[in-house]
Scaffold this motif. Structure first.
Motif, PDB file in Angstrom:
ATOM      1  N   ILE A  31       0.851  -1.178   0.000  1.00 38.45           N
ATOM      2  CA  ILE A  31       0.000   0.000   0.000  1.00 38.45           C
ATOM      3  C   ILE A  31       0.895   1.239   0.000  1.00 38.45           C
ATOM      4  O   ILE A  31       1.773   1.362   0.846  1.00 38.45           O
ATOM      5  CB  ILE A  31      -0.902   0.044   1.261  1.00 38.45           C
ATOM      6  CG1 ILE A  31      -1.667  -1.267   1.449  1.00 38.45           C
ATOM      7  CG2 ILE A  31      -1.829   1.259   1.220  1.00 38.45           C
ATOM      8  CD1 ILE A  31      -2.662  -1.590   0.398  1.00 38.45           C
ATOM      9  N   GLY A  32       0.669   2.149  -0.941  1.00 40.59           N
ATOM     10  CA  GLY A  32       1.378   3.423  -0.949  1.00 40.59           C
ATOM     11  C   GLY A  32       0.522   4.456  -0.235  1.00 40.59           C
ATOM     12  O   GLY A  32      -0.630   4.662  -0.591  1.00 40.59           O
ATOM     13  N   VAL A  33       1.081   5.072   0.807  1.00 43.97           N
ATOM     14  CA  VAL A  33       0.366   6.112   1.547  1.00 43.97           C
ATOM     15  C   VAL A  33       1.039   7.444   1.231  1.00 43.97           C
ATOM     16  O   VAL A  33       2.236   7.608   1.469  1.00 43.97           O
ATOM     17  CB  VAL A  33       0.351   5.834   3.064  1.00 43.97           C
ATOM     18  CG1 VAL A  33      -0.423   6.915   3.800  1.00 43.97           C
ATOM     19  CG2 VAL A  33      -0.252   4.456   3.356  1.00 43.97           C
ATOM     20  N   PHE A  34       0.262   8.369   0.665  1.00 39.80           N
ATOM     21  CA  PHE A  34       0.756   9.652   0.201  1.00 39.80           C
ATOM     22  C   PHE A  34       0.244  10.779   1.081  1.00 39.80           C
ATOM     23  O   PHE A  34      -0.905  10.754   1.520  1.00 39.80           O
ATOM     24  CB  PHE A  34       0.263   9.927  -1.230  1.00 39.80           C
ATOM     25  CG  PHE A  34       0.769   8.949  -2.241  1.00 39.80           C
ATOM     26  CD1 PHE A  34       1.869   9.259  -3.026  1.00 39.80           C
ATOM     27  CD2 PHE A  34       0.148   7.721  -2.422  1.00 39.80           C
ATOM     28  CE1 PHE A  34       2.334   8.360  -3.975  1.00 39.80           C
ATOM     29  CE2 PHE A  34       0.611   6.820  -3.362  1.00 39.80           C
ATOM     30  CZ  PHE A  34       1.711   7.136  -4.133  1.00 39.80           C
ATOM     31  N   ALA A  35       1.078  11.779   1.302  1.00 39.26           N
ATOM     32  CA  ALA A  35       0.676  12.997   2.000  1.00 39.26           C
ATOM     33  C   ALA A  35       0.614  14.122   0.984  1.00 39.26           C
ATOM     34  O   ALA A  35       1.597  14.399   0.295  1.00 39.26           O
ATOM     35  CB  ALA A  35       1.670  13.334   3.097  1.00 39.26           C
ATOM     36  N   ILE A  36      -0.552  14.756   0.876  1.00 34.82           N
ATOM     37  CA  ILE A  36      -0.725  15.925   0.016  1.00 34.82           C
ATOM     38  C   ILE A  36      -1.363  16.997   0.893  1.00 34.82           C
ATOM     39  O   ILE A  36      -2.534  16.884   1.262  1.00 34.82           O
ATOM     40  CB  ILE A  36      -1.610  15.631  -1.211  1.00 34.82           C
ATOM     41  CG1 ILE A  36      -1.005  14.514  -2.051  1.00 34.82           C
ATOM     42  CG2 ILE A  36      -1.802  16.896  -2.037  1.00 34.82           C
ATOM     43  CD1 ILE A  36      -1.863  14.078  -3.210  1.00 34.82           C
ATOM     44  N   GLY A  37      -0.587  17.995   1.240  1.00 31.37           N
ATOM     45  CA  GLY A  37      -1.081  19.008   2.170  1.00 31.37           C
ATOM     46  C   GLY A  37      -1.412  18.361   3.497  1.00 31.37           C
ATOM     47  O   GLY A  37      -0.605  17.615   4.058  1.00 31.37           O
ATOM     48  N   ASP A  38      -2.614  18.591   3.978  1.00 35.56           N
ATOM     49  CA  ASP A  38      -3.058  18.005   5.245  1.00 35.56           C
ATOM     50  C   ASP A  38      -3.780  16.674   5.047  1.00 35.56           C
ATOM     51  O   ASP A  38      -4.265  16.086   6.014  1.00 35.56           O
ATOM     52  CB  ASP A  38      -3.990  18.975   5.985  1.00 35.56           C
ATOM     53  CG  ASP A  38      -3.251  20.200   6.476  1.00 35.56           C
ATOM     54  OD1 ASP A  38      -2.038  20.095   6.748  1.00 35.56           O
ATOM     55  OD2 ASP A  38      -3.889  21.259   6.594  1.00 35.56           O
ATOM     56  N   SER A  39      -3.871  16.197   3.818  1.00 35.80           N
ATOM     57  CA  SER A  39      -4.625  14.976   3.527  1.00 35.80           C
ATOM     58  C   SER A  39      -3.695  13.807   3.228  1.00 35.80           C
ATOM     59  O   SER A  39      -2.575  13.983   2.775  1.00 35.80           O
ATOM     60  CB  SER A  39      -5.546  15.198   2.327  1.00 35.80           C
ATOM     61  OG  SER A  39      -6.460  16.222   2.596  1.00 35.80           O
ATOM     62  N   PHE A  40      -4.221  12.604   3.476  1.00 37.77           N
ATOM     63  CA  PHE A  40      -3.485  11.366   3.210  1.00 37.77           C
ATOM     64  C   PHE A  40      -4.339  10.476   2.312  1.00 37.77           C
ATOM     65  O   PHE A  40      -5.557  10.421   2.453  1.00 37.77           O
ATOM     66  CB  PHE A  40      -3.163  10.633   4.519  1.00 37.77           C
ATOM     67  CG  PHE A  40      -2.227  11.403   5.395  1.00 37.77           C
ATOM     68  CD1 PHE A  40      -0.858  11.216   5.296  1.00 37.77           C
ATOM     69  CD2 PHE A  40      -2.706  12.331   6.293  1.00 37.77           C
ATOM     70  CE1 PHE A  40       0.015  11.943   6.083  1.00 37.77           C
ATOM     71  CE2 PHE A  40      -1.846  13.061   7.097  1.00 37.77           C
ATOM     72  CZ  PHE A  40      -0.485  12.866   6.992  1.00 37.77           C
ATOM     73  N   TYR A  41      -3.669   9.781   1.388  1.00 38.53           N
ATOM     74  CA  TYR A  41      -4.342   8.909   0.432  1.00 38.53           C
ATOM     75  C   TYR A  41      -3.608   7.574   0.407  1.00 38.53           C
ATOM     76  O   TYR A  41      -2.367   7.551   0.416  1.00 38.53           O
ATOM     77  CB  TYR A  41      -4.339   9.531  -0.971  1.00 38.53           C
ATOM     78  CG  TYR A  41      -4.975  10.896  -0.970  1.00 38.53           C
ATOM     79  CD1 TYR A  41      -6.342  11.044  -1.188  1.00 38.53           C
ATOM     80  CD2 TYR A  41      -4.220  12.039  -0.720  1.00 38.53           C
ATOM     81  CE1 TYR A  41      -6.935  12.297  -1.171  1.00 38.53           C
ATOM     82  CE2 TYR A  41      -4.804  13.292  -0.694  1.00 38.53           C
ATOM     83  CZ  TYR A  41      -6.163  13.417  -0.915  1.00 38.53           C
ATOM     84  OH  TYR A  41      -6.739  14.651  -0.886  1.00 38.53           O
ATOM     85  N   ALA A  42      -4.352   6.484   0.344  1.00 39.98           N
ATOM     86  CA  ALA A  42      -3.742   5.151   0.309  1.00 39.98           C
ATOM     87  C   ALA A  42      -4.221   4.407  -0.924  1.00 39.98           C
ATOM     88  O   ALA A  42      -5.426   4.277  -1.156  1.00 39.98           O
ATOM     89  CB  ALA A  42      -4.102   4.368   1.569  1.00 39.98           C
ATOM     90  N   TRP A  43      -3.253   3.916  -1.713  1.00 39.17           N
ATOM     91  CA  TRP A  43      -3.555   3.190  -2.953  1.00 39.17           C
ATOM     92  C   TRP A  43      -2.771   1.892  -2.962  1.00 39.17           C
ATOM     93  O   TRP A  43      -1.611   1.844  -2.541  1.00 39.17           O
ATOM     94  CB  TRP A  43      -3.158   4.029  -4.179  1.00 39.17           C
ATOM     95  CG  TRP A  43      -3.819   5.366  -4.179  1.00 39.17           C
ATOM     96  CD1 TRP A  43      -3.217   6.571  -3.964  1.00 39.17           C
ATOM     97  CD2 TRP A  43      -5.204   5.641  -4.379  1.00 39.17           C
ATOM     98  NE1 TRP A  43      -4.150   7.575  -4.021  1.00 39.17           N
ATOM     99  CE2 TRP A  43      -5.380   7.030  -4.269  1.00 39.17           C
ATOM    100  CE3 TRP A  43      -6.324   4.849  -4.632  1.00 39.17           C
ATOM    101  CZ2 TRP A  43      -6.626   7.657  -4.407  1.00 39.17           C
ATOM    102  CZ3 TRP A  43      -7.558   5.460  -4.763  1.00 39.17           C
ATOM    103  CH2 TRP A  43      -7.694   6.846  -4.652  1.00 39.17           C
ATOM    104  N   ARG A  44      -3.396   0.850  -3.488  1.00 34.67           N
ATOM    105  CA  ARG A  44      -2.681  -0.406  -3.654  1.00 34.67           C
ATOM    106  C   ARG A  44      -1.564  -0.186  -4.666  1.00 34.67           C
ATOM    107  O   ARG A  44      -1.778   0.446  -5.709  1.00 34.67           O
ATOM    108  CB  ARG A  44      -3.626  -1.503  -4.140  1.00 34.67           C
ATOM    109  CG  ARG A  44      -2.938  -2.843  -4.194  1.00 34.67           C
ATOM    110  CD  ARG A  44      -3.916  -3.963  -4.378  1.00 34.67           C
ATOM    111  NE  ARG A  44      -3.203  -5.230  -4.342  1.00 34.67           N
ATOM    112  CZ  ARG A  44      -3.637  -6.320  -4.917  1.00 34.67           C
ATOM    113  NH1 ARG A  44      -4.811  -6.327  -5.520  1.00 34.67           N
ATOM    114  NH2 ARG A  44      -2.935  -7.422  -4.856  1.00 34.67           N
TER     115      ARG A  44
END
Length: 125
Positions: A31-44
């Motif tokens: 799982i790749g967990v990304f930080a963009i500004g104050d938000s976090f996104y998780a993608w396989r």
């Protein structure tokens, strides 16, 4: 299939913010967990095209909306910068916030709900 969703702690908020991206193994899935500004996104970390490690691709930012179905929206319709991830094998690009392929509405990354609590980032699977 039971439909049970589990919560997994992946890292401290600051670890992901400093790196911008951290790849974790959760239940046998990368799982790749990304930080963009104050938000976090998780993608396989698996491209829907050919199973490439998509989260290891280049991250690109644009002032204009990217082409959708062969057209480009006028600049005055752009309400924010788009951030994409480009698959390292064949160049397929996906919106990093939504997981949506930038051209085909029928292709999307597999995403996971992310929660931040007490300075820790959790992913639901």
């Amino acid at each position: 299939m039971t439909g049970i969703v589990n919560r997994y702690e992946v890292a401290e908020v600051e670890v992901i913010r400093r790196a911008g991206l951290v790849i974790y193994s959760v239940e046998g899935n990368e799982i790749g967990v990304f930080a963009i500004g104050d938000s976090f996104y998780a993608w396989r970390n698996r491209c829907p095209h050919a199973a490439a490690p998509v989260c290891e691709g280049a991250i690109c930012e644009s002032d204009r909306r990217l082409p959708v179905f062969g057209t480009v929206s006028p600049a005055n319709e752009c309400d924010e910068r788009i951030i994409t991830i480009k698959c390292p094998w064949h160049g397929w690009e996906f919106d990093l916030r939504t997981g949506q392929h930038i051209v085909s509405e029928h292709v999307k990354l597999q995403g996971y709900e992310v929660e931040v609590e007490n300075g820790r980032v959790y992913v639901y699977m």
